[in-house]
Design an enzyme around this catalytic site. Structure first.
Site, PDB file in Angstrom:
ATOM      1  N   SER A 261     -42.801 -18.668  90.005  1.00  0.00           N
ATOM      2  CA  SER A 261     -42.724 -18.087  88.669  1.00  0.00           C
ATOM      3  C   SER A 261     -41.567 -17.118  88.581  1.00  0.00           C
ATOM      4  O   SER A 261     -41.090 -16.596  89.588  1.00  0.00           O
ATOM      5  CB  SER A 261     -44.021 -17.346  88.354  1.00  0.00           C
ATOM      6  OG  SER A 261     -44.096 -16.211  89.194  1.00  0.00           O
ATOM      7  N   LYS A 262     -41.162 -16.916  87.346  1.00  0.00           N
ATOM      8  CA  LYS A 262     -40.053 -16.014  87.048  1.00  0.00           C
ATOM      9  C   LYS A 262     -40.325 -14.609  87.553  1.00  0.00           C
ATOM     10  O   LYS A 262     -39.415 -13.890  87.908  1.00  0.00           O
ATOM     11  CB  LYS A 262     -39.912 -15.949  85.530  1.00  0.00           C
ATOM     12  CG  LYS A 262     -38.592 -16.460  85.014  1.00  0.00           C
ATOM     13  CD  LYS A 262     -38.432 -16.026  83.594  1.00  0.00           C
ATOM     14  CE  LYS A 262     -38.095 -17.184  82.703  1.00  0.00           C
ATOM     15  NZ  LYS A 262     -37.964 -16.913  81.320  1.00  0.00           N
ATOM     16  N   ARG A 263     -41.611 -14.238  87.551  1.00  0.00           N
ATOM     17  CA  ARG A 263     -41.959 -12.871  87.920  1.00  0.00           C
ATOM     18  C   ARG A 263     -41.526 -12.527  89.350  1.00  0.00           C
ATOM     19  O   ARG A 263     -41.246 -11.394  89.658  1.00  0.00           O
ATOM     20  CB  ARG A 263     -43.469 -12.635  87.761  1.00  0.00           C
ATOM     21  CG  ARG A 263     -43.786 -11.700  86.601  1.00  0.00           C
ATOM     22  CD  ARG A 263     -45.260 -11.674  86.311  1.00  0.00           C
ATOM     23  NE  ARG A 263     -45.707 -12.978  85.845  1.00  0.00           N
ATOM     24  CZ  ARG A 263     -46.772 -13.616  86.343  1.00  0.00           C
ATOM     25  NH1 ARG A 263     -47.477 -13.101  87.313  1.00  0.00           N
ATOM     26  NH2 ARG A 263     -47.124 -14.780  85.851  1.00  0.00           N
ATOM     27  N   GLY A 265     -38.902 -13.886  90.993  1.00  0.00           N
ATOM     28  CA  GLY A 265     -37.486 -14.145  91.300  1.00  0.00           C
ATOM     29  C   GLY A 265     -36.899 -15.083  90.274  1.00  0.00           C
ATOM     30  O   GLY A 265     -37.591 -15.518  89.363  1.00  0.00           O
TER      31      GLY A 265
END
Ligand code: GLU
Length: 502
Positions: A261-263, A265
């Site tokens: 997930s974007k969270r 990286g």
């Protein structure tokens, strides 16, 4: 299907950036097609017009091309099975939808979204998996709606969707190349919407029609599409078409094994490009996310050609693949170590030139932007940098005068005699017949020996005054590259600025 030319496709929706997972899907499709001497196609799936992002298509294709993934057929380059953008193929879908309606494999549904939501809530309350309740199933398909009612609604212009009629009491079975046999009971399959009220097909319908019409032989895509397979296979059966072979790729995971997930990286390929990663390293890294050559191989660095030669879907694992940026960084370093200087020069020269526009240098511009000079800098620095742009940002002293001197290093390395020794050593350097690393080293040793000093007493201060910092490549080689005039100028200027502090 034996003997047929292999054709694979990457079918992104133009909803934004290219996700690293998307790059992996595209890459595996490309590698497999090229290994089999077949075709790789890009098809843009823009049937959800509300999610469409301007320029996304262009950027996706540009990023793929940057990665070295060049399609044989695509919206940009055309091909005999086009158009390759679904919104330009609406007539085709309408035609095939009519066929399914005529053959009683599909039906009109006039349910409103409020009704559907009410039904969903009710089923959830009953602990059931939400599914369309077939309220609009016509009499001829075993439902209760008379055809006259449907006609009336159509004539009145009421909005409708077209749904597929999933047969009752059948099981849908297929063999996934990666996962082996997979089976679904038709009771779990919803009467999927095929045509939306805006006249656009849904992904499921359009992708089946297109995969067939475009002659796709192998579908390689992310695991998240596995649950859609039974609907797709039923559609192939309704049309009497042979279904392509399928391979569903394992999920990409964060190092803590949660879904990538974007969270945790960056997930956009563009972000990695912006940070300075090279296409070689990114492609190599992404190829290894789920694939390996097999036991007995220690190889970790692969060129695109080697990947094409060695890739096989049979060696893609089922288990989630951990996205480990340290591995990418390691790969990037391997590539920099071995990349021909000309390639690095081509990349860093424009960066250097734009820096020189903003920041004056006392060094002759022609010299420091010459291929010969840059090649020397590259040889000294290639073991030390993580990215190509760092050839400039890590060692700006090859191009600009030091603006300051690292205080900690000065404190540690200066003794009361340092400036006098440096002053005296300037004379030695000035009289050197040849300003080479060997010559400087020999001179420095001859200079300290009679004084009973260690070379380090000179080495560190010389480095600090020549570069501004306390670390870097071999001092003697660095001084040779900088050249006699620059070195003397920097030492003399440094002595005036840096003072010993007791
Ligand atoms: N358009 C789908 C996506 O955005 C493609 C899925 C498939 O490959 O069938 O991922």
């Amino acid at each position: 299907m034996t003997g047929q030319r292999v054709r694979t496709r990457f079918a992104p929706s133009p909803t934004g950036y290219l996700h690293v997972g998307g790059l992996r899907t595209a890459l595996y499709n490309y590698l497999f097609a090229k290994k089999m001497h077949g075709d790789f196609i890009i098809r843009i799936e823009d049937t959800d017009q509300s999610r469409k992002v301007d320029d996304a298509q262009k950027n996706l294709i540009k990023t793929l091309e940057w990665s070295g993934i060049i399609a044989d057929e695509s919206p940009e380059h055309g091909g005999e099975f086009g158009p390759y953008v679904q919104s330009e193929r609406l007539d085709t879908y309408a035609r095939y939808c009519r066929q399914l309606l005529e053959d009683n494999h599909a039906y009109y549904c006039f349910a409103t979204s409020e009704e559907l939501e009410e039904n969903r809530q009710l089923q959830l309350k009953q602990g059931l998996q939400p599914k369309y309740n077939r309220k609009w199933l016509p009499e001829e398909l075993g439902g209760s709606v008379p055809s006259s009612e449907i006609r009336k609604r159509l004539d009145a212009g009421d909005p409708y969707v077209v749904r597929m009629k999933v047969p009752d009491y059948v099981s849908v079975w297929f063999e996934d190349i990666i996962r082996g046999p997979v089976e679904f009971d038709s009771a779990t399959i919803d009467d999927q919407v095929l045509m939306k009220s805006d006249g656009f097909p849904t992904y499921h319908f359009a992708s089946v029609v297109d995969d067939h019409l475009m002659g796709i032989t192998h579908i390689i895509r992310g695991e998240e599409w596995l649950p859609s397979m039974p609907k797709h296979l039923l559609l192939y059966e309704f049309f009497g078409w042979e279904a392509p072979k399928v391979a569903h790729l394992p999920l990409l995971l964060n190092p803590d094994r949660s879904k990538l997930s974007k969270r945790q990286g960056d997930v956009a390929v563009e972000d990695y490009i912006r940070k300075g990663y090279s296409n070689d390293a990114i492609v190599n890294f992404v190829a290894m996310l789920g694939w390996n050559e097999g036991e007995g191989s220690e190889q970790e660095v692969y060129s695109m050609d080697e990947l094409i030669e060695k890739f096989s879907l049979e060696r893609v694992g089922k288990a989630g693949a951990v996205f480990n940026v340290d591995k990418l960084n390691w790969l990037e370093k391997q590539y920099i170590k071995n990349r021909p200087a000309e390639k690095i020069i081509a990349l860093i020269k424009p960066i250097l030139q734009s820096e020189l526009e903003q920041r004056p240098s006392l060094m002759p511009r022609d010299l420091i932007t010459s291929d010969e000079y840059l090649a020397k800098v590259i040889e000294l620095m290639r073991e030390r940098v993580g990215f190509e742009h760092e050839f400039i940002s890590f060692s700006p002293y090859f191009f600009f005068e030091p603006e300051s001197y690292d205080e900690e290093s000065v404190k540690k390395r200066w003794i009361s005699e340092t400036n006098d020794l440096l002053q005296e050593f300037c004379g030695t350097l000035e009289s050197l017949p040849e300003f080479t690393a060997e010559g400087i080293e020999a001179a420095l040793k001859d200079f300290v020996a009679p004084k009973a000093l260690k070379p380090a007493v000179m080495i560190h201060p010389l480095r600090i005054l020549a570069s501004g910092v306390g670390f870097g490549p071999s001092l003697y080689h660095m001084l040779e590259v900088l050249g006699q005039e620059v070195v003397l100028r920097r030492i003399r200027k440094g002595i005036e600025k840096v003072k010993y502090q007791a």
